[in-house]
Motif scaffolding. Structure first.
Motif, PDB file in Angstrom:
ATOM      1  N   ASP A 297      47.408  49.119  36.550  1.00 60.60           N
ATOM      2  CA  ASP A 297      47.924  50.250  37.336  1.00 60.60           C
ATOM      3  C   ASP A 297      48.525  51.123  36.339  1.00 60.60           C
ATOM      4  OD1 ASP A 297      47.208  49.272  39.780  1.00 60.60           O
ATOM      5  OD2 ASP A 297      49.190  48.611  40.430  1.00 60.60           O
ATOM      6  N   LYS A 298      49.310  50.561  35.257  1.00 63.07           N
ATOM      7  CA  LYS A 298      49.752  51.687  34.405  1.00 63.07           C
ATOM      8  C   LYS A 298      48.677  52.278  33.448  1.00 63.07           C
ATOM      9  CE  LYS A 298      54.262  48.941  33.544  1.00 63.07           C
ATOM     10  NZ  LYS A 298      55.161  48.186  32.699  1.00 63.07           N
ATOM     11  N   LYS A 299      47.789  51.726  33.182  1.00 65.15           N
ATOM     12  CA  LYS A 299      46.736  52.407  32.323  1.00 65.15           C
ATOM     13  C   LYS A 299      45.906  53.323  33.171  1.00 65.15           C
ATOM     14  CE  LYS A 299      46.420  49.008  28.860  1.00 65.15           C
ATOM     15  NZ  LYS A 299      47.003  49.930  27.580  1.00 65.15           N
TER      16      LYS A 299
ATOM     17  N   PHE B 290      47.541  43.029  37.164  1.00 68.64           N
ATOM     18  CA  PHE B 290      47.479  44.397  37.958  1.00 68.64           C
ATOM     19  C   PHE B 290      48.426  45.159  37.549  1.00 68.64           C
ATOM     20  CE2 PHE B 290      44.012  42.008  40.126  1.00 68.64           C
ATOM     21  CZ  PHE B 290      42.981  42.873  40.181  1.00 68.64           C
ATOM     22  N   GLU B 291      49.476  44.927  37.211  1.00 69.81           N
ATOM     23  CA  GLU B 291      50.704  45.826  36.922  1.00 69.81           C
ATOM     24  C   GLU B 291      50.443  46.555  35.700  1.00 69.81           C
ATOM     25  OE1 GLU B 291      55.270  45.902  35.221  1.00 69.81           O
ATOM     26  OE2 GLU B 291      54.349  44.291  36.706  1.00 69.81           O
ATOM     27  N   MET B 292      49.655  45.951  34.684  1.00 69.64           N
ATOM     28  CA  MET B 292      48.979  46.339  33.435  1.00 69.64           C
ATOM     29  C   MET B 292      47.959  47.332  33.828  1.00 69.64           C
ATOM     30  SD  MET B 292      46.882  46.721  30.913  1.00 69.64           S
ATOM     31  CE  MET B 292      45.687  45.091  31.104  1.00 69.64           C
TER      32      MET B 292
ATOM     33  N   SER C 298      40.170  44.051  43.772  1.00 72.31           N
ATOM     34  CA  SER C 298      41.024  44.587  44.826  1.00 72.31           C
ATOM     35  C   SER C 298      40.789  43.731  46.169  1.00 72.31           C
ATOM     36  CB  SER C 298      41.000  46.058  44.756  1.00 72.31           C
ATOM     37  OG  SER C 298      40.041  46.527  45.613  1.00 72.31           O
TER      38      SER C 298
ATOM     39  N   ASP D 141      49.726  39.342  39.401  1.00 73.43           N
ATOM     40  CA  ASP D 141      50.854  40.504  39.521  1.00 73.43           C
ATOM     41  C   ASP D 141      50.903  41.018  38.061  1.00 73.43           C
ATOM     42  OD1 ASP D 141      50.903  39.984  42.310  1.00 73.43           O
ATOM     43  OD2 ASP D 141      52.923  39.084  41.798  1.00 73.43           O
ATOM     44  N   ASP D 142      50.977  40.435  36.964  1.00 78.10           N
ATOM     45  CA  ASP D 142      51.085  41.041  35.818  1.00 78.10           C
ATOM     46  C   ASP D 142      50.072  41.674  35.296  1.00 78.10           C
ATOM     47  OD1 ASP D 142      53.434  39.760  35.876  1.00 78.10           O
ATOM     48  OD2 ASP D 142      53.106  38.036  34.253  1.00 78.10           O
TER      49      ASP D 142
END
Length: 91
Positions: A51-53, A47-49, A77, A44-45
């Motif tokens: 996604d932000k990039k 893919f959050e990073m 994915s 989760d962490d």
């Protein structure tokens, strides 16, 4: 691009191993469940990073040009869907 691919290879890819094959790293159902819980949080962490990039309107991972990072990220994915099914079945 190389740094991103190395991150996928050494962090994301390795974390999926703890989801798909926890018995490789420890024995027992409790250990496997704990590993899946921790690995899922780590994913989760990660893919959050990612996604932000990357979710800023660009067409491909590194901008407008398709690179090897695009299909590599696509693999992960797809693995996310599979890992959530495995986790749900184990809990």
């Amino acid at each position: 691009m190389q740094a991103f691919n190395l991150y996928l290879a050494t962090t994301v890819h390795v974390t999926f191993a703890h989801v798909f094959r926890p018995t490789r790293y420890g024995d027992g159902d409790a250990v496997a469940t704990a590993m899946r819980v921790k690995a899922t949080a780590m994913l989760d962490d990660a893919f959050e990073m990612i996604d932000k990039k990357t979710l800023d309107g660009r067409r491909c991972v590194h901008g407008d040009d398709y690179t090897i990072s695009d299909p590599y990220l696509l693999v992960f994915s797809r693995w996310l869907d599979r890992s959530k099914l495995l986790f749900e079945a184990a809990t």
